[in-house]
Design a protein around this motif. Structure first.
Motif, PDB file in Angstrom:
ATOM      1  N   THR A  64      27.978  -1.833   2.430  1.00 20.88           N
ATOM      2  CA  THR A  64      27.205  -1.247   1.324  1.00 20.88           C
ATOM      3  C   THR A  64      25.732  -1.024   1.693  1.00 20.88           C
ATOM      4  O   THR A  64      24.912  -0.736   0.819  1.00 20.88           O
ATOM      5  CB  THR A  64      27.281  -2.160   0.089  1.00 20.88           C
ATOM      6  OG1 THR A  64      26.801  -3.467   0.428  1.00 20.88           O
ATOM      7  CG2 THR A  64      28.695  -2.263  -0.430  1.00 20.88           C
ATOM      8  N   TRP A  93      22.347   7.516   2.488  1.00 20.98           N
ATOM      9  CA  TRP A  93      23.321   7.282   1.437  1.00 20.98           C
ATOM     10  C   TRP A  93      23.896   5.877   1.548  1.00 20.98           C
ATOM     11  O   TRP A  93      23.744   5.223   2.574  1.00 20.98           O
ATOM     12  CB  TRP A  93      24.451   8.314   1.511  1.00 20.98           C
ATOM     13  CG  TRP A  93      25.292   8.204   2.768  1.00 20.98           C
ATOM     14  CD1 TRP A  93      24.987   8.688   4.002  1.00 20.98           C
ATOM     15  CD2 TRP A  93      26.554   7.549   2.889  1.00 20.98           C
ATOM     16  NE1 TRP A  93      25.968   8.388   4.900  1.00 20.98           N
ATOM     17  CE2 TRP A  93      26.958   7.692   4.238  1.00 20.98           C
ATOM     18  CE3 TRP A  93      27.381   6.862   2.008  1.00 20.98           C
ATOM     19  CZ2 TRP A  93      28.165   7.169   4.711  1.00 20.98           C
ATOM     20  CZ3 TRP A  93      28.587   6.347   2.481  1.00 20.98           C
ATOM     21  CH2 TRP A  93      28.960   6.499   3.823  1.00 20.98           C
ATOM     22  N   ARG A  94      24.532   5.442   0.491  1.00 17.25           N
ATOM     23  CA  ARG A  94      25.166   4.134   0.478  1.00 17.25           C
ATOM     24  C   ARG A  94      26.321   4.142  -0.520  1.00 17.25           C
ATOM     25  O   ARG A  94      26.383   4.974  -1.427  1.00 17.25           O
ATOM     26  CB  ARG A  94      24.168   3.031   0.108  1.00 17.25           C
ATOM     27  CG  ARG A  94      23.531   3.200  -1.239  1.00 17.25           C
ATOM     28  CD  ARG A  94      22.484   2.125  -1.503  1.00 17.25           C
ATOM     29  NE  ARG A  94      23.099   0.825  -1.596  1.00 17.25           N
ATOM     30  CZ  ARG A  94      23.567   0.300  -2.729  1.00 17.25           C
ATOM     31  NH1 ARG A  94      23.475   0.988  -3.869  1.00 17.25           N
ATOM     32  NH2 ARG A  94      24.104  -0.894  -2.744  1.00 17.25           N
ATOM     33  N   VAL A  95      27.263   3.180  -0.322  1.00 16.94           N
ATOM     34  CA  VAL A  95      28.399   3.027  -1.229  1.00 16.94           C
ATOM     35  C   VAL A  95      27.923   2.312  -2.480  1.00 16.94           C
ATOM     36  O   VAL A  95      27.359   1.213  -2.410  1.00 16.94           O
ATOM     37  CB  VAL A  95      29.544   2.244  -0.552  1.00 16.94           C
ATOM     38  CG1 VAL A  95      30.685   2.029  -1.535  1.00 16.94           C
ATOM     39  CG2 VAL A  95      30.030   2.982   0.689  1.00 16.94           C
ATOM     40  N   TYR A 101      35.129   4.684  -4.221  1.00 17.40           N
ATOM     41  CA  TYR A 101      35.010   5.067  -2.813  1.00 17.40           C
ATOM     42  C   TYR A 101      36.372   4.967  -2.115  1.00 17.40           C
ATOM     43  O   TYR A 101      36.747   5.859  -1.344  1.00 17.40           O
ATOM     44  CB  TYR A 101      33.982   4.158  -2.152  1.00 17.40           C
ATOM     45  CG  TYR A 101      33.709   4.419  -0.697  1.00 17.40           C
ATOM     46  CD1 TYR A 101      33.118   5.603  -0.267  1.00 17.40           C
ATOM     47  CD2 TYR A 101      34.035   3.463   0.275  1.00 17.40           C
ATOM     48  CE1 TYR A 101      32.863   5.824   1.080  1.00 17.40           C
ATOM     49  CE2 TYR A 101      33.774   3.678   1.617  1.00 17.40           C
ATOM     50  CZ  TYR A 101      33.198   4.858   2.015  1.00 17.40           C
ATOM     51  OH  TYR A 101      32.944   5.080   3.350  1.00 17.40           O
ATOM     52  N   PRO A 109      34.544   6.273   6.138  1.00 18.22           N
ATOM     53  CA  PRO A 109      33.190   6.822   6.218  1.00 18.22           C
ATOM     54  C   PRO A 109      33.152   8.253   6.754  1.00 18.22           C
ATOM     55  O   PRO A 109      32.288   9.031   6.361  1.00 18.22           O
ATOM     56  CB  PRO A 109      32.474   5.864   7.182  1.00 18.22           C
ATOM     57  CG  PRO A 109      33.260   4.599   7.138  1.00 18.22           C
ATOM     58  CD  PRO A 109      34.683   5.022   6.917  1.00 18.22           C
ATOM     59  N   ALA A 112      33.857  10.526   3.894  1.00 18.81           N
ATOM     60  CA  ALA A 112      32.695  10.538   2.994  1.00 18.81           C
ATOM     61  C   ALA A 112      31.555  11.371   3.582  1.00 18.81           C
ATOM     62  O   ALA A 112      30.913  12.163   2.874  1.00 18.81           O
ATOM     63  CB  ALA A 112      32.228   9.113   2.739  1.00 18.81           C
ATOM     64  N   GLU A 113      31.298  11.236   4.870  1.00 17.78           N
ATOM     65  CA  GLU A 113      30.218  11.992   5.488  1.00 17.78           C
ATOM     66  C   GLU A 113      30.545  13.480   5.553  1.00 17.78           C
ATOM     67  O   GLU A 113      29.644  14.318   5.446  1.00 17.78           O
ATOM     68  CB  GLU A 113      29.926  11.443   6.882  1.00 17.78           C
ATOM     69  CG  GLU A 113      29.263  10.070   6.865  1.00 17.78           C
ATOM     70  CD  GLU A 113      28.857   9.595   8.243  1.00 17.78           C
ATOM     71  OE1 GLU A 113      29.295  10.225   9.231  1.00 17.78           O
ATOM     72  OE2 GLU A 113      28.110   8.608   8.339  1.00 17.78           O
ATOM     73  N   ASP A 153      23.299  13.927  -5.296  1.00 15.92           N
ATOM     74  CA  ASP A 153      23.617  12.620  -5.877  1.00 15.92           C
ATOM     75  C   ASP A 153      24.584  12.763  -7.054  1.00 15.92           C
ATOM     76  O   ASP A 153      25.525  11.974  -7.196  1.00 15.92           O
ATOM     77  CB  ASP A 153      22.329  11.931  -6.316  1.00 15.92           C
ATOM     78  CG  ASP A 153      22.578  10.517  -6.814  1.00 15.92           C
ATOM     79  OD1 ASP A 153      23.006   9.684  -6.005  1.00 15.92           O
ATOM     80  OD2 ASP A 153      22.368  10.259  -8.009  1.00 15.92           O
ATOM     81  N   ARG A 157      28.589  11.134  -6.597  1.00 13.92           N
ATOM     82  CA  ARG A 157      28.946   9.942  -7.377  1.00 13.92           C
ATOM     83  C   ARG A 157      30.436   9.930  -7.720  1.00 13.92           C
ATOM     84  O   ARG A 157      30.992   8.874  -8.038  1.00 13.92           O
ATOM     85  CB  ARG A 157      28.100   9.887  -8.645  1.00 13.92           C
ATOM     86  CG  ARG A 157      26.678   9.423  -8.402  1.00 13.92           C
ATOM     87  CD  ARG A 157      25.906   9.250  -9.697  1.00 13.92           C
ATOM     88  NE  ARG A 157      24.537   8.812  -9.426  1.00 13.92           N
ATOM     89  CZ  ARG A 157      24.173   7.559  -9.262  1.00 13.92           C
ATOM     90  NH1 ARG A 157      25.092   6.588  -9.328  1.00 13.92           N
ATOM     91  NH2 ARG A 157      22.922   7.232  -9.025  1.00 13.92           N
ATOM     92  N   VAL A 161      29.676   7.215  -4.103  1.00 15.00           N
ATOM     93  CA  VAL A 161      28.536   7.177  -3.184  1.00 15.00           C
ATOM     94  C   VAL A 161      27.294   7.601  -3.947  1.00 15.00           C
ATOM     95  O   VAL A 161      27.351   8.465  -4.824  1.00 15.00           O
ATOM     96  CB  VAL A 161      28.784   8.108  -1.983  1.00 15.00           C
ATOM     97  CG1 VAL A 161      27.527   8.264  -1.142  1.00 15.00           C
ATOM     98  CG2 VAL A 161      29.916   7.559  -1.123  1.00 15.00           C
ATOM     99  N   THR A 162      26.156   7.021  -3.619  1.00 13.56           N
ATOM    100  CA  THR A 162      24.879   7.433  -4.183  1.00 13.56           C
ATOM    101  C   THR A 162      23.942   7.874  -3.063  1.00 13.56           C
ATOM    102  O   THR A 162      24.002   7.337  -1.947  1.00 13.56           O
ATOM    103  CB  THR A 162      24.234   6.295  -4.996  1.00 13.56           C
ATOM    104  OG1 THR A 162      23.045   6.784  -5.607  1.00 13.56           O
ATOM    105  CG2 THR A 162      23.874   5.118  -4.117  1.00 13.56           C
TER     106      THR A 162
END
Length: 297
Positions: A64, A93-95, A101, A109, A112-113, A153, A157, A161-162
């Motif tokens: 995180t 970014w972060r979880v 997620y 990841p 997500a990326e 953002d 979400r 992810v934020t």
């Protein structure tokens, strides 16, 4: 006896293994999801020691911490002037929602990326298309980053992810338009410099004209004041002369005759042709008495 000891040792090892398989830790940099037969039963975001049922439950840990997504090569975007620019950016970014997620990208990841990269690229492309080259290079970079951060953002979400920040590291012109842009910038700077010089010259002429006007006014007022003072002085002098001469008219006549002699005989070569019996010479002929006959006592 030996057999009982072996059994005890085996039992102890099994207990230790079961305990080790039943315990796990979550530190402050991670979050955990506990599964039971493949279903999510608990999300653990607080650090500490936790327990599970071995073989019946399992745990997956997710980082995180703030992570950085940085494209390998700069992206090419079009501005509102249909000019290409090369943009080098990165995303922090972060979880935020571990369960979402996992559901959205299976906790991968890379997936997500990939989603982040596409979203950021689309947002930047839209913002650059609304602005000129000058705006994206220096004028509105902060505004672009703030708008893109907010848009991205809101979108990511949905995958848990934020976005912490979106930054533009560099915005460059493509080689084929760099020379044209630099020439245009140079002409704009020259035009601005000429405008400033013209404005300065106009202000200078205005100040000079105002100073000349003030000078004329001051000189005129000073001359008027001087004439007034001079007139007052002449009037005072005339009054004093009149008062003085009224007390002795004969002296006044004598004084006026001397003034006439001095003005008429100013130079050595001056010549006067005049009747000797003229009143002009009465004080020369009889200095004792202005109007008397010559030689009388």
């Amino acid at each position: 006896m030996k057999r009982n000891t072996a059994i005890v040792l085996v039992a102890a090892v099994v207990v230790v293994l079961l305990l080790s398989m039943s315990m796990y830790t979550v530190d402050q940099r991670k979050a955990a999801i506990k599964f039971q037969l493949g279903e999510i039963v608990q999300v653990q975001t607080h650090p500490g020691l936790h327990f599970l049922v071995p073989l019946y439950q399992n745990v997956r840990l997710y980082d995180t911490r703030i992570q950085t997504l940085e494209p390998r090569d700069p992206e090419r975007f079009l501005t509102s002037e249909n000019r290409n620019v090369l943009v080098d950016s990165f995303v922090k970014w972060r979880v935020a929602d571990v369960k979402q997620y996992y559901v959205s990208v299976h906790g991968d990841p890379l997936q997500a990326e990939a989603r982040l990269s596409q979203t950021v690229n689309d947002a930047l492309r839209a913002e650059f298309a609304r602005r000129t080259v000058h705006d994206v290079v220096s004028g509105e970079r902060d505004k672009i980053m703030n708008v893109v951060t907010e848009k991205v953002d809101q979108d990511v979400r949905n995958i848990g992810v934020t976005i912490v920040d979106v930054r533009l590291k560099r915005v460059d012109f493509v080689p084929e338009i760099s020379s044209d842009v630099y020439r245009r910038m140079e002409s704009e700077r020259k035009r601005a410099a000429n405008e400033l010089r013209a404005t300065g010259q106009a202000e200078g002429e205005k100040i000079k004209a105002d100073a000349d006007r003030q000078k004329q006014v001051i000189v005129a007022e000073a001359y008027a004041q001087a004439q007034k003072i001079k007139g007052e002085g002449d009037a005072t002098a005339s009054r004093i002369y009149a008062e003085a001469f009224s007390k002795n008219p004969e002296f006044f006549s004598f004084y006026r005759s001397l003034e006439a002699y001095r003005n008429s005989l100013r130079g050595k070569g001056d010549v006067m042709v005049i009747d000797p019996s003229s009143d002009f010479f009465k004080y020369l002929k009889n200095p004792g008495r202005g109007g008397g006959k010559a030689g009388s006592p």
